[in-house]
Write an enzyme that holds these catalytic residues in place. Structure first.
Site, mmCIF file in Angstrom:
data_model
loop_
_atom_site.group_PDB
_atom_site.id
_atom_site.type_symbol
_atom_site.label_atom_id
_atom_site.label_comp_id
_atom_site.label_asym_id
_atom_site.label_seq_id
_atom_site.Cartn_x
_atom_site.Cartn_y
_atom_site.Cartn_z
ATOM 1 N N HIS A 301 0.953 -1.135 0.059
ATOM 2 C CA HIS A 301 0.078 -0.091 -0.090
ATOM 3 C C HIS A 301 1.040 1.216 -0.075
ATOM 4 O O HIS A 301 1.533 1.616 1.198
ATOM 5 C CB HIS A 301 -0.795 0.070 1.246
ATOM 6 C CG HIS A 301 -2.047 -0.904 1.161
ATOM 7 N ND1 HIS A 301 -2.858 -1.417 2.135
ATOM 8 C CD2 HIS A 301 -3.094 -1.126 0.081
ATOM 9 C CE1 HIS A 301 -3.826 -2.050 1.872
ATOM 10 N NE2 HIS A 301 -3.832 -1.943 0.551
ATOM 11 N N TRP A 480 3.968 -0.060 5.015
ATOM 12 C CA TRP A 480 4.320 -1.266 5.804
ATOM 13 C C TRP A 480 3.292 -2.663 5.565
ATOM 14 O O TRP A 480 3.468 -3.223 6.511
ATOM 15 C CB TRP A 480 4.752 -0.892 7.121
ATOM 16 C CG TRP A 480 5.789 0.162 7.281
ATOM 17 C CD1 TRP A 480 7.046 0.269 6.850
ATOM 18 C CD2 TRP A 480 5.517 1.411 7.724
ATOM 19 N NE1 TRP A 480 7.491 1.351 7.222
ATOM 20 C CE2 TRP A 480 6.654 2.253 7.560
ATOM 21 C CE3 TRP A 480 4.226 1.863 8.108
ATOM 22 C CZ2 TRP A 480 6.794 3.404 8.179
ATOM 23 C CZ3 TRP A 480 4.535 3.421 8.703
ATOM 24 C CH2 TRP A 480 5.489 4.042 8.669
ATOM 25 N N HIS A 481 2.822 -2.461 4.451
ATOM 26 C CA HIS A 481 1.681 -3.659 4.327
ATOM 27 C C HIS A 481 2.182 -4.431 2.972
ATOM 28 O O HIS A 481 1.217 -5.132 2.313
ATOM 29 C CB HIS A 481 0.451 -3.096 3.926
ATOM 30 C CG HIS A 481 -0.054 -2.301 4.941
ATOM 31 N ND1 HIS A 481 -1.132 -1.540 4.944
ATOM 32 C CD2 HIS A 481 0.117 -2.020 6.163
ATOM 33 C CE1 HIS A 481 -1.383 -0.921 5.771
ATOM 34 N NE2 HIS A 481 -0.775 -1.195 6.804
ATOM 35 N N GLN A 482 3.371 -4.959 2.977
ATOM 36 C CA GLN A 482 3.981 -5.869 1.630
ATOM 37 C C GLN A 482 3.519 -7.267 2.211
ATOM 38 O O GLN A 482 3.271 -7.909 2.969
ATOM 39 C CB GLN A 482 5.363 -5.873 1.897
ATOM 40 C CG GLN A 482 6.067 -4.656 1.616
ATOM 41 C CD GLN A 482 6.592 -4.001 2.818
ATOM 42 O OE1 GLN A 482 6.646 -4.226 3.814
ATOM 43 N NE2 GLN A 482 6.635 -2.525 2.736
#
Length: 545
Positions: A301, A480-482
């Site tokens: 994101h 930080w939504h990998q």
């Protein structure tokens, strides 16, 4: 028990690599009945820093390399050629020990897409029992929300004047107010829920691992880097680790579980000879099994921010910069477990559609009572604004741009080459333009306008699409939504099947958010916990079969 080393060729029934959100859950559940010897391997150290436990003190963690990995992406072509900093947790609990603590299950429609794409058992109704199992949210509807689970969930409710103003302004702008966005509804506006209990971080480390580590059949090896999965033919037999500067081999009688996260699990697979044979050949790695999807399907994101100067000194900026306010906030936290120290940053959000033609919410607008030069500006040293400030964060919920991650060397301590290809799909740029337009509409609503002195970034003079896109390309950063780099599915591009077994390799599973085919339209921690719960059930079911 925690240990710093193990004998060469020590044997366990299960070896779990990575003590993050999913790994702590898996280790707890596999060791719960006492029947199996379980080893949990973590590259970082213990989660015993006070700053980890107090939510607002994430400001002191993001640049602390004793508890973080300062990963950097490849230069981003569509972000003016700049690399992106991707800080990840280097500690028991993984990124769950340093994250923003938002408790968001995600959009039920996105999970249902997984099931429709062939991932049987992964629709929202399939995952609901696991979401309920993991949470403790007594004020929710017990038919839909969990009570008594490991992870405490706190509803911010009427947290402060900014939250009330934001929710009212979004409603004035046409959004529906939701009483519980985790009840299966998702489109609308709401104060956020946090994974906290009594004002403290409720992480997988605290909620799952801390009670479980007392068991004699659970061993936790810290400060040990998994270098590769050991195989005999096409069967996983253990893990090689680097511990104290020496390599040693550890054996698994039943299964190896990779829970090292979306950046490390695919790297470990490739270093083990499991991945695209063409990639492995470049580094002289013999192919154990060709799986073209390893490291592909990288989703994240991207986030762009509008920042504002606030009319009242009620923001995180004020607490972090004013010694008197800091003392007051500290006393309120100690005596009441309330106030700004109980949150990391975001406090409310709205999920919305960029246009009436889209089928589900595709944008999120999030309120953060803090402002600075970028997403890492949580202290004066790193660019926190010197005045009361807050932020509207804008994020496409289902970004169209997809990247990849692959090893850059055979050194397991070297970070992989990560290329999310932010904004490579033009639809994402348009979503940001739509999001900025809507954010400015919300800012002009009577409830919000009373809280604003001025828009500070990008500023009221930045209006036309070209200037706004320049701002987006200059300032976009990670959320930080990998996810997605060991994608679950049934096609040739999938790395794991719906039972989370690595395709073509016996006794090896991946149980973390790298298995997600797409981002579940949300922060990823609640999904990671649910994946850990469901994945552990699958492992135990196989043991009983």
């Amino acid at each position: 028990m925690y240990v710093a080393s193990l004998p060469q060729n020590a044997e366990f029934d299960y070896i779990v690599v990575g003590a993050g959100s999913s790994g702590c859950v898996v280790a707890d559940r596999l060791s719960a009945d006492g029947k199996h010897q379980v080893l949990l391997i973590e590259a970082g150290g213990r989660d015993n820093k006070l700053n980890i436990q107090i939510p607002l003190m994430v400001a002191k963690l993001l640049m602390d390399e004793s508890v973080t990995w300062p990963f950097k992406t490849e230069p981003q072509t569509h972000l003016n050629g700049k690399p992106q900093l991707w800080v990840r947790g280097r500690v028991i609990g993984g990124s769950n020990s340093i994250n923003g603590l938002l408790f968001v299950r995600g959009d039920p429609a996105e999970y249902d897409k997984w099931r429709e794409a062939g991932c049987a058992g992964w629709g929202y109704s399939d995952l609901l029992p696991y979401f309920k199992r993991l949470e403790d949210y007594p004020e929710g509807d017990p038919a839909i929300r969990g009570r008594g689970g490991p992870i405490g969930v706190t509803n911010l409710g009427h947290f402060d004047e900014l939250v009330d103003a934001f929710v009212d302004a979004c409603e004035q702008n046409g959004s529906k107010r939701l009483s519980d966005y985790n009840d299966g509804s998702y489109e609308g506006t709401f104060p956020l829920q946090y994974s906290t209990r009594n004002g403290l971080r409720s992480s997988s480390a605290a909620a799952y691992l801390r009670p479980a580590v007392k068991r004699p059949n659970l061993t936790v090896l810290t400060n040990a880097t998994a270098t590769r999965v050991l195989t005999e033919g096409r069967r996983a037999t253990g893990v090689e680790v680097s511990c104290g500067g020496a390599l040693q081999q550890l054996r698994a009688r039943r299964e190896v579980v990779l829970s090292a996260g979306p950046l490390k699990s695919p790297q470990i697979l490739e270093l083990s000879g499991i991945g695209n044979a063409d990639v492995l050949r470049k580094f002289g790695i013999s192919s154990v099994h060709h799986l073209s999807g390893v490291g592909e399907n990288l989703h994240d994101h991207p986030n762009v921010r509008l920042t504002f100067e606030c009319t009242k000194p009620i923001t995180i900026n004020d607490v972090l910069r004013n010694p008197l306010l800091r003392v007051k906030a500290g006393l309120r936290f100690i005596l009441q477990r309330k106030g700004l120290l109980t949150i990391c940053s975001a406090s409310a959000q709205t999920n919305l559609r960029s246009s009436p033609s889209v089928k589900q919410p595709d944008l999120v607008l999030r309120l953060l009572p803090v402002s600075g030069k970028d997403r890492y500006a949580r202290t004066a040293r790193y660019g926190l604004d010197p005045y009361p400030g807050f932020t509207f964060g804008i994020t496409p919920l289902q970004p169209h741009s997809v990247g990849a991650l692959h090893i850059r060397s055979t050194d397991p301590h070297d970070q992989p080459a990560m290329d999310p290809r932010y904004l490579s799909h033009e639809a994402d740029a348009q979503l940001f333009l739509d999001g900025i337009r809507i954010a400015r509409q919300v800012a002009q609503q009577p409830a919000m306008k009373a809280m604003i002195v001025r828009e500070t970034r990008p500023g009221p003079g930045t209006n036309d699409n070209a200037a706004l896109l320049d701002y987006v390309r200059e300032t976009a950063q990670t959320s930080w939504h990998q996810v997605g780099t060991c994608k679950m599915g049934t096609d040739d591009a999938s790395v794991v099947d719906p039972e989370l077994r690595v395709r073509g390799i016996a006794n090896l599973r991946v149980i973390d958010t790298s298995i997600c085919p797409t981002i579940p339209s949300s922060n990823t921690n609640a999904a990671a916990l649910a994946i850990g719960e469901k994945g552990a059930d699958m492992v135990l079911a196989a043991a009983r079969a």
